[in-house]
Design a protein around this motif. Structure first.
Motif, PDB file in Angstrom:
ATOM      1  N   GLN A 149      44.860 -62.533-116.642  1.00 55.87           N
ATOM      2  CA  GLN A 149      43.978 -63.690-116.681  1.00 55.87           C
ATOM      3  C   GLN A 149      43.980 -64.426-115.348  1.00 55.87           C
ATOM      4  OE1 GLN A 149      44.984 -67.544-118.631  1.00 55.87           O
ATOM      5  NE2 GLN A 149      43.381 -66.981-120.088  1.00 55.87           N
ATOM      6  N   LEU A 150      45.163 -64.628-114.776  1.00 61.69           N
ATOM      7  CA  LEU A 150      45.259 -65.301-113.486  1.00 61.69           C
ATOM      8  C   LEU A 150      44.502 -64.525-112.412  1.00 61.69           C
ATOM      9  CD1 LEU A 150      46.348 -67.459-111.575  1.00 61.69           C
ATOM     10  CD2 LEU A 150      48.466 -66.141-111.397  1.00 61.69           C
ATOM     11  N   ALA A 151      44.680 -63.205-112.394  1.00 63.72           N
ATOM     12  CA  ALA A 151      43.983 -62.381-111.404  1.00 63.72           C
ATOM     13  C   ALA A 151      42.474 -62.469-111.576  1.00 63.72           C
ATOM     14  CB  ALA A 151      44.448 -60.930-111.518  1.00 63.72           C
ATOM     15  N   SER A 152      42.014 -62.457-112.835  1.00 63.07           N
ATOM     16  CA  SER A 152      40.564 -62.520-113.079  1.00 63.07           C
ATOM     17  C   SER A 152      40.001 -63.875-112.656  1.00 63.07           C
ATOM     18  CB  SER A 152      40.261 -62.255-114.559  1.00 63.07           C
ATOM     19  OG  SER A 152      40.781 -63.284-115.388  1.00 63.07           O
ATOM     20  N   PHE A 153      40.775 -64.955-112.868  1.00 64.99           N
ATOM     21  CA  PHE A 153      40.340 -66.287-112.433  1.00 64.99           C
ATOM     22  C   PHE A 153      40.223 -66.341-110.911  1.00 64.99           C
ATOM     23  CE2 PHE A 153      42.026 -68.901-116.310  1.00 64.99           C
ATOM     24  CZ  PHE A 153      41.074 -68.271-117.112  1.00 64.99           C
ATOM     25  N   VAL A 154      41.238 -65.787-110.235  1.00 68.17           N
ATOM     26  CA  VAL A 154      41.206 -65.771-108.769  1.00 68.17           C
ATOM     27  C   VAL A 154      40.006 -64.972-108.291  1.00 68.17           C
ATOM     28  CG1 VAL A 154      42.386 -64.963-106.684  1.00 68.17           C
ATOM     29  CG2 VAL A 154      43.701 -66.082-108.485  1.00 68.17           C
ATOM     30  N   GLU A 155      39.745 -63.833-108.948  1.00 70.56           N
ATOM     31  CA  GLU A 155      38.654 -62.963-108.486  1.00 70.56           C
ATOM     32  C   GLU A 155      37.289 -63.618-108.625  1.00 70.56           C
ATOM     33  OE1 GLU A 155      36.915 -58.481-108.894  1.00 70.56           O
ATOM     34  OE2 GLU A 155      37.520 -59.616-110.663  1.00 70.56           O
ATOM     35  N   TYR A 156      37.006 -64.195-109.791  1.00 69.60           N
ATOM     36  CA  TYR A 156      35.650 -64.738-109.941  1.00 69.60           C
ATOM     37  C   TYR A 156      35.458 -65.985-109.083  1.00 69.60           C
ATOM     38  CZ  TYR A 156      36.264 -68.841-113.060  1.00 69.60           C
ATOM     39  OH  TYR A 156      36.573 -70.071-113.576  1.00 69.60           O
ATOM     40  N   LYS A 157      36.525 -66.766-108.875  1.00 69.81           N
ATOM     41  CA  LYS A 157      36.416 -67.922-107.986  1.00 69.81           C
ATOM     42  C   LYS A 157      36.235 -67.478-106.534  1.00 69.81           C
ATOM     43  CE  LYS A 157      38.987 -71.473-110.614  1.00 69.81           C
ATOM     44  NZ  LYS A 157      38.967 -70.859-111.949  1.00 69.81           N
ATOM     45  N   ALA A 158      36.922 -66.383-106.165  1.00 68.27           N
ATOM     46  CA  ALA A 158      36.796 -65.862-104.798  1.00 68.27           C
ATOM     47  C   ALA A 158      35.380 -65.347-104.555  1.00 68.27           C
ATOM     48  CB  ALA A 158      37.822 -64.758-104.563  1.00 68.27           C
ATOM     49  N   LYS A 159      34.811 -64.612-105.531  1.00 66.82           N
ATOM     50  CA  LYS A 159      33.443 -64.102-105.387  1.00 66.82           C
ATOM     51  C   LYS A 159      32.455 -65.258-105.260  1.00 66.82           C
ATOM     52  CE  LYS A 159      33.861 -59.590-107.655  1.00 66.82           C
ATOM     53  NZ  LYS A 159      33.449 -58.755-108.808  1.00 66.82           N
ATOM     54  N   ARG A 160      32.657 -66.277-106.068  1.00 71.88           N
ATOM     55  CA  ARG A 160      31.749 -67.425-106.036  1.00 71.88           C
ATOM     56  C   ARG A 160      31.811 -68.152-104.701  1.00 71.88           C
ATOM     57  NH1 ARG A 160      32.804 -71.456-110.805  1.00 71.88           N
ATOM     58  NH2 ARG A 160      34.632 -71.909-109.507  1.00 71.88           N
ATOM     59  N   ALA A 161      33.003 -68.164-104.090  1.00 69.89           N
ATOM     60  CA  ALA A 161      33.187 -68.860-102.818  1.00 69.89           C
ATOM     61  C   ALA A 161      32.951 -67.953-101.610  1.00 69.89           C
ATOM     62  CB  ALA A 161      34.598 -69.450-102.742  1.00 69.89           C
ATOM     63  N   GLY A 162      32.738 -66.649-101.860  1.00 69.94           N
ATOM     64  CA  GLY A 162      32.541 -65.720-100.756  1.00 69.94           C
ATOM     65  C   GLY A 162      33.818 -65.387-100.010  1.00 69.94           C
TER      66      GLY A 162
END
Length: 322
Positions: A238-251
């Protein structure tokens, strides 16, 4: 998690003089190391050690003190670089930024000096410490009469889950479900906070993110019985998925890397040895002598792997759900 406590020593007059003299000596040495670092373009810690360690020993510093002086100096330049990149010292060409970039970092005569368990030891039963100084090791320096509290007292659990499971009544099952939902909300909340901090920091500083590919960690890692609950109850995925989608959103660039040997390999010279891990918190390379916190060393190794993968053209990916 690292627990920090502040303790004020109570030295006698001669002990205080020796400690004050030691601080002045190590900070004069740090200023010299800083000058060398500045002249050589602030090399990596291992390279800086090659140019300064022998001279520091000649100046009378012990081996550990010399290592800490070098690391303290290199860390100061790392902090300066991060502040410049984040814009905390103004825009390029500003007076404050030019001043910071135009001269070596300097340390105050009585600036703090890191110590480890080889330089300082605690005698809790006698309420004293012994500590390295340039005048020799001082023993029996008194601590305050009240022993510092390093961790909270354990609290008695309220109706443990195991007892509720054994009870098996409808009310017990309802309480278990309620508790499970509460823990899930807490976990998700904490994971959101952690992931947001990671991504915003990377975005602000212009760095990418490298995460360990922990696929199958629950079946791979062998732990003591008392450690299993915390591992299996926390959602790494879950933590990894949160980091990933936030990273994609922020570029923000993100890659998953193989965690093999990251805790055993020296981030300074690359030497791999299980014995490099002195204990859970300490990393001491048996090849080059690098001394640092184990998590700090592992993070540098992960960062290097992440950079290699990214420059090689690997795309971000999410590991399969365990």
């Amino acid at each position: 998690m690292k627990i920090v406590t502040q303790v004020k020593l109570m030295p006698e007059a001669d002990q205080a003089a020796a400690l004050r003299s030691t601080l002045r000596t190590v900070n004069e040495a740090a200023n010299w190391v800083s000058g060398v670092a500045f002249e050589r373009g602030v090399p990596r810690e291992y390279e800086l050690r090659k140019h300064t360690y022998a001279e520091l020993k000649v100046q009378g510093l012990g081996a550990q003190a010399a290592q800490h002086v070098i690391k303290k100096t290199r860390d100061a330049y790392t902090t300066l670089k991060a502040n410049i990149k984040a814009g905390n010292l103004g825009k390029p060409g500003s007076k404050r930024r030019r001043k910071a970039e135009s001269k070596p970092i300097t340390f105050r005569p009585e600036a703090a000096q890191p110590y480890d368990d080889r330089c300082l030891s605690w005698q809790y039963d006698r309420q004293t410490v012994s500590i390295w100084t340039t005048a020799g090791r001082l023993k029996n320096i008194r601590l305050p009469g009240r022993r510092p509290r390093l961790e909270p007292a354990p609290q008695a659990p309220a109706r443990p889950a195991k007892k509720l499971q054994v009870k098996g009544t409808k009310s017990a099952k309802r309480l278990l479900k309620k508790r499970s939902r509460k823990e899930a909300r807490h976990t998700a909340g904490v994971n959101h906070i952690i992931s947001k901090t990671i991504v915003t920091t990377a975005e602000r500083t212009g760095y990418g993110i490298a995460l360990e590919d922990l696929t199958g960690i629950r079946s791979r890692v062998r732990l003591r019985k008392d450690q299993r609950t915390s591992l299996h109850s926390w959602s790494f995925h879950q933590l990894a998925s949160f980091v990933e989608y936030k990273a994609k959103r922020a570029g923000v660039p993100l890659v998953y890397v193989d965690p093999a040997y990251t805790s055993q390999q020296c981030s300074e010279c690359g030497h791999i040895d299980r014995k490099n891990r002195v204990d859970r918190a300490t990393f001491a390379c048996r090849s080059c002598g690098a001394l640092m916190h184990a998590d700090d060393n592992a993070s540098h190794n992960l960062a290097r792997k992440g950079e290699t993968m990214w420059t090689a053209g690997r795309e971000s990916r999410v590991p399969a759900t365990p």
